[in-house]
Write an enzyme that holds these catalytic residues in place. Structure first.
Site: not given
Length: 409
Positions: A124, A171
């Site tokens: 990520e 987000r």
């Protein structure tokens, strides 16, 4: 099928671990968390308090020998966004030297040196990775893809905004999965068309359905060696060739822009607010309102730099206080503390305006209640952790999808 063993790098306070172990199908075999800029290792202390000290390393990963790290099925991590350029090649070696301290090269080293490298990767980063650096758009991601291609992995990626799938925070992060060529899942991936894997049968598509505004998928090869990619990739172009979704197989990239497809009920900021009494320290005194309103408001003004240079500065207004009937804005590392700020969240309550509590900030990242509450850890530091963390629900859904794919092959 047995639980998959996991190596968790750049662990923070354990977001990846929480999301994966909650599925019941993963077990973290070894973890590492090191914060180079602080003497007290606050995040590692929280991690150890929640998960125990066994098989947890609080040492600079670049100094951890690969032999110390146990074999595992999956390597996961939200690694720092840095300059990933390749400085030079090592003589008589397949290895590379990137810039010192750049932690992507620690991942590379572990994958390269392990006799039994992880079969799957789950990584990520911030979504700007796909467009970095500004003078050579997409170079950093191209280096990563080429690195993984050289190591025998196929890759799929997607930029996911958690709020697009009903989660409480807007987000946006890029998640990418790697499949080693020795796995059955790699072979299945290889035999699918890029379009089929991206939209239907891929791991991320199964977890987070998508649609598209276009049937066009751009394709290109990354054939150069890593040093050449670092020096020449996309030089002179204004836009990155990488869209928000894509795959890499055998050096060939297929990428397209996709849109989320979600029909469920979303969680909004109001849903995560504490119902009971909130300590006075989180309330904003009325004589501070003007400062907050100025910082949140639109501006057009002349400012003077320290050098004496004057320049025109402008920015738009922000919703103030924050809308309670929408998912929250992105939590950043500076969310904590009493000082007025443009980017901190402020909510209207019956008792006046206030900042968010650490518990509420944890809820926005879908962490367990008071996960970061620990003696000696300030509220400001707890907010900092969440600014660095990921939304656990995203990891959980991709983790479930990945396990389902693996167990069905």
């Amino acid at each position: 099928m047995k639980k998959l063993k996991v190596i968790e790098l750049f662990a923070g306070v354990g977001g990846f671990r929480l999301g994966l172990e909650d599925t019941g199908n993963y077990q973290v075999a070894w973890s590492n968390q090191w914060e180079p800029s602080t003497k007290t290792q606050h995040a590692s202390l929280v991690y150890e308090a929640r998960f125990g000290k066994e098989n947890h390393s609080n040492k600079d990963i670049s100094e951890v020998e690969t032999a110390v790290i146990p074999d595992a099925d999956v390597l996961v991590g939200g690694f720092p966004c840095q300059d990933y350029s390749v400085a030079t090649t090592l003589q008589n070696s397949k290895g590379l030297i990137g810039k010192k301290g750049v932690l992507w090269w620690s991942i590379h080293r572990i994958l390269l040196e392990k006799k039994n490298p992880p079969m799957y990767l789950f990584l990520e980063n911030v979504d700007r990775l796909l467009k970095s650096p500004s003078n050579q758009r997409g170079r950093d991601f191209a280096i990563m893809l080429k690195t993984l291609d050289n190591l025998g992995y196929a890759v799929e990626w997607r930029v996911i905004n958690a709020a697009d799938y009903g989660m409480p925070q807007r987000r946006r992060r890029v998640f990418f999965l790697g499949y080693h060529k020795s796995t059955s899942l790699y072979q299945i991936f290889k035999n699918k068309t890029a379009k089929n894997w991206i939209f239907e049968s891929g791991t991320i598509a199964s977890a987070f359905p998508i649609t598209s505004t276009s049937s066009k998928i751009d394709s290109f090869k990354i054939t150069d060696d890593l040093v050449t990619v670092s020096e020449t990739f996309n030089v002179g172009e204004k836009l990155s060739p990488f869209q928000n979704t894509g795959v890499l197989m055998n050096g060939k990239v297929h990428t397209t822009k996709t849109l989320p497809s979600f029909e469920g009920k979303g969680t909004v900021l109001r849903d995560i607010l504490e119902k009971g009494l909130v300590p006075d320290e989180f309330y904003i005194s009325e004589n501070e309102y003007a400062k907050w309103e100025y910082l949140k408001g639109a501006k057009k003004e002349t400012r003077t730099a320290k050098t004496g240079f004057s320049y025109n500065y402008s920015e738009g207004s922000m919703i103030f206080p924050d809308a309670l009937d929408n998912a929250s804005r992105t939590i950043i590392t500076g969310e904590g503390g009493k000082s007025p700020s443009r980017f901190k969240h402020v909510v209207q309550t019956t008792n006046g305006l206030r900042r968010l509590t650490p518990l509420e900030i944890e809820r926005l990242n879908m962490f367990p209640e008071n996960h970061t509450a620990l003696e000696g850890i300030s509220n400001t530091k707890r907010a900092f952790f969440m600014g660095n963390a990921l939304v656990v629900g995203v990891v959980n859904k991709i983790g479930k999808s990945l396990f389902d794919k693996i167990s069905s092959t």
